[in-house]
Enzyme design. Sequence first.
Site, PDB file in Angstrom:
ATOM      1  N   ASP A  94      -2.957   0.547 -25.332  1.00 47.92           N
ATOM      2  CA  ASP A  94      -3.043   1.824 -26.026  1.00 47.92           C
ATOM      3  C   ASP A  94      -2.576   1.623 -27.461  1.00 47.92           C
ATOM      4  O   ASP A  94      -1.729   0.768 -27.734  1.00 47.92           O
ATOM      5  CB  ASP A  94      -2.191   2.873 -25.294  1.00 47.92           C
ATOM      6  CG  ASP A  94      -2.590   4.274 -25.712  1.00 47.92           C
ATOM      7  OD1 ASP A  94      -3.507   4.395 -26.564  1.00 47.92           O
ATOM      8  OD2 ASP A  94      -2.003   5.243 -25.204  1.00 47.92           O
ATOM      9  N   ASP A 267      -5.366   6.252 -16.243  1.00 54.25           N
ATOM     10  CA  ASP A 267      -4.026   5.670 -16.227  1.00 54.25           C
ATOM     11  C   ASP A 267      -3.050   6.816 -16.112  1.00 54.25           C
ATOM     12  O   ASP A 267      -3.337   7.924 -16.577  1.00 54.25           O
ATOM     13  CB  ASP A 267      -3.739   4.922 -17.534  1.00 54.25           C
ATOM     14  CG  ASP A 267      -3.416   5.886 -18.659  1.00 54.25           C
ATOM     15  OD1 ASP A 267      -4.360   6.468 -19.223  1.00 54.25           O
ATOM     16  OD2 ASP A 267      -2.224   6.103 -18.951  1.00 54.25           O
ATOM     17  N   CYS A 305      -1.012   4.530   6.217  1.00 57.73           N
ATOM     18  CA  CYS A 305      -0.986   3.554   5.123  1.00 57.73           C
ATOM     19  C   CYS A 305      -0.558   2.205   5.687  1.00 57.73           C
ATOM     20  O   CYS A 305       0.361   2.127   6.498  1.00 57.73           O
ATOM     21  CB  CYS A 305       0.000   4.023   4.061  1.00 57.73           C
ATOM     22  SG  CYS A 305       0.171   2.878   2.687  1.00 57.73           S
ATOM     23  N   CYS A 307       0.453  -0.358   3.682  1.00 59.63           N
ATOM     24  CA  CYS A 307       1.151  -1.099   2.632  1.00 59.63           C
ATOM     25  C   CYS A 307       2.457  -1.673   3.204  1.00 59.63           C
ATOM     26  O   CYS A 307       2.917  -1.255   4.265  1.00 59.63           O
ATOM     27  CB  CYS A 307       1.408  -0.221   1.410  1.00 59.63           C
ATOM     28  SG  CYS A 307       2.911   0.773   1.496  1.00 59.63           S
ATOM     29  N   CYS A 310       5.195   0.834   4.141  1.00 62.24           N
ATOM     30  CA  CYS A 310       4.946   1.598   5.369  1.00 62.24           C
ATOM     31  C   CYS A 310       5.011   0.714   6.608  1.00 62.24           C
ATOM     32  O   CYS A 310       5.389   1.181   7.684  1.00 62.24           O
ATOM     33  CB  CYS A 310       3.601   2.311   5.280  1.00 62.24           C
ATOM     34  SG  CYS A 310       3.619   3.598   4.025  1.00 62.24           S
ATOM     35  N   HIS A 336       4.396   1.884  -2.677  1.00 60.44           N
ATOM     36  CA  HIS A 336       3.542   2.677  -1.786  1.00 60.44           C
ATOM     37  C   HIS A 336       2.651   3.635  -2.584  1.00 60.44           C
ATOM     38  O   HIS A 336       1.454   3.764  -2.303  1.00 60.44           O
ATOM     39  CB  HIS A 336       4.392   3.471  -0.783  1.00 60.44           C
ATOM     40  CG  HIS A 336       3.624   4.590  -0.160  1.00 60.44           C
ATOM     41  ND1 HIS A 336       2.795   4.407   0.922  1.00 60.44           N
ATOM     42  CD2 HIS A 336       3.491   5.893  -0.521  1.00 60.44           C
ATOM     43  CE1 HIS A 336       2.194   5.558   1.210  1.00 60.44           C
ATOM     44  NE2 HIS A 336       2.611   6.472   0.356  1.00 60.44           N
TER      45      HIS A 336
END
Length: 678
Positions: A94, A267, A305, A307, A310, A336
């Site tokens: 940016d 973003d 989930c 991940c 989790c 997560h």
Amino acid sequence: MSRLNFKIENEPYGSKARAGSFETLHGAVETPIFMPVATQATVKGQTVESLKSAGARVILANAYHLLLRPGPEVLRKFGGIHRFMNWDGPVLTDSGGFQIFSLPHARELDEAGARFQSYVDGKSYLLSPESSIEMQKAMGSDIMMVLDQCITATASCAEAEAAMQVTHRWAERSLRARGDSPQAMFGIVQGACHQDLRKKSAAFLSALPFDGLAIGGLAVGETRLERYEFTDLVTDHLSKSLPRYLMGVGTPMDILEAVHRGVDMFDCIIPSQLARRGVAFTSHGKLQLRRTVYKFSESPLDARCDCRTCRQYSRAYIHHLVKSDEMLGWHLLGFHNLAFYHRLMKEMRESILLNDFPSYYKKNRFALARSDDENPSHPPKYTKAPPRARLGNYEIHISHQGISSIRQISSGEVMHSVIPPGDEAKKLYVDQSVLASRLVKRESPADELVIWDVGLGAAWNAMAAIQCFEQSYAERRDNDLRPFRLVSFECDLDSLALAAKDPKRFPHLRHAAPFRILIDGEWRHASGLLHWELMKGDFYESMESARVPDLIYYDPFSSKSDAALWTAEIFAKILQRCMPKSAELYTYSSSTAVRVALLAAGFFVAEGIGIGPKSDTTIAFTTFKGAKDHPLLPPLLGQDWLKRWRRSGAKYPTALLHEEKTQIEKLIESHQQFSKDF
Ligand SMILES: [Zn+2]
């Protein structure tokens, strides 16, 4: 020629969403994509390995912050940001436009650029289009952003136009400063909330040799509806063959809405920022892990989930880490949340490729709306010594007249705020739907009477219906009454649990039924004639498995706090579920947007009685016959209403695409209810 070679892979019918791909200096990228924010060359709380395993492909770094520290010399020494931070994937940088906008008192802004003092060492800097690009070249990013002049979304037309003109001149200077660098560059559309400026800006930048275009100046003070509207408008005027990036947006729902409107890249700091505050995005909605309800929970954050957080940790452990302010809690939640965002993007992409996106959008719009929050950076605060009795997101509210009610803390909305809640339940729902006479058996064997009680709340409407049944039962013999099934829908039982603790203030709950509902999810009257059941969870999903209703008491929180329950889509789904049965829906709302949503869904809509200071309420019928045969003869909305609607400033139910508005307009104008033969 474009340096990214963006290709559109599919554009499903019924949405502006698109799946695409492009090439960068550090590999290929598939869109739509979410880019985690690494402002200081680090995504807060994550390692490069955890980012990759959460599914990150492109990250965003910030030229302004890295210019001040560590400075361009360090980045040049390392040959760029990739080696410096050990990230070998694509990086978007940016320009600093948004940061100089955020420091309004510490800078001077003119045609040359922005002069400001460093917050690191107090030195004064000039951030110009040229110096920003020079910094982004030193960082060696894959995609550079032009320096733009960001202003608040609510800026006046003259102010917005001046900023836009500067942004356009700076865009041309940025392109010249890039020269023959292989780094790609995006222009940024500005124009605040002024349609003509936004169109002008989109057209001007589309004609310059950019590799992609961004929509800037949103998520800076406009309403969510304005954000949707302007995203829709701008994407209509951007070159189709370039990737589109909506800067700084947003919540999962904002992203879904923007993908539907043709945006490819996003973003936002929300996944990490909210993790720092103990919040997890899950398939059941947004969870605040500080809440004591998780103290003993062995469940994972999100059972759906897979991940690492989790798979390996319980809610109780994360609750403990968050309460103790341990860094690991932030890391695990942030990880997560990023996995949740990346999975959402992946699912959207897959559904676009399968031409299934419109139905994915409709379904998840409701699911994600549940977890939505108008002010994601300020979640409700839970004080240590609550001034009033509270449970979860609810507290007991006592009005000036001494009427006890329940208030939703996050929205501030009070249930049944107008007159004593028991009176409102009886007059608006029970009496108006002539429940007592409908309970009487007309033929033998008698059909079961089914009522949907949408938004159980503190069970005022349900208990008013039960009282009506019990009174009828006392007056008649039970073989004169029809079997009666009361189905209550609620996703959060805290409000009922809170009221049930205080039967002095909530005398309607001095009854076994609400306690059985809280414990067992159902209750039966001793006669066997009345069966009350609870459908816990999302109404949109659970209505599928409930018996088809005769009457619907529609009493969820208002569209301000629960927009998903007031759309034409959900009403269409209710209608579909009821047809061909003649069913009636009663609701306290008389707002134009709600009536339009009901009409667009195909209901026949009539004025209901007024209660308290409210002029009227609304009754909706699935069939014309139902409206005609109603014993109270509620007047159907007619030509007068239609004329008022055409002039109304709030014509539509929720944030809609332009074509969806046209569609709704057609549905209303051609509705049978307004035809001459009626
Ligand atoms: Zn997870």
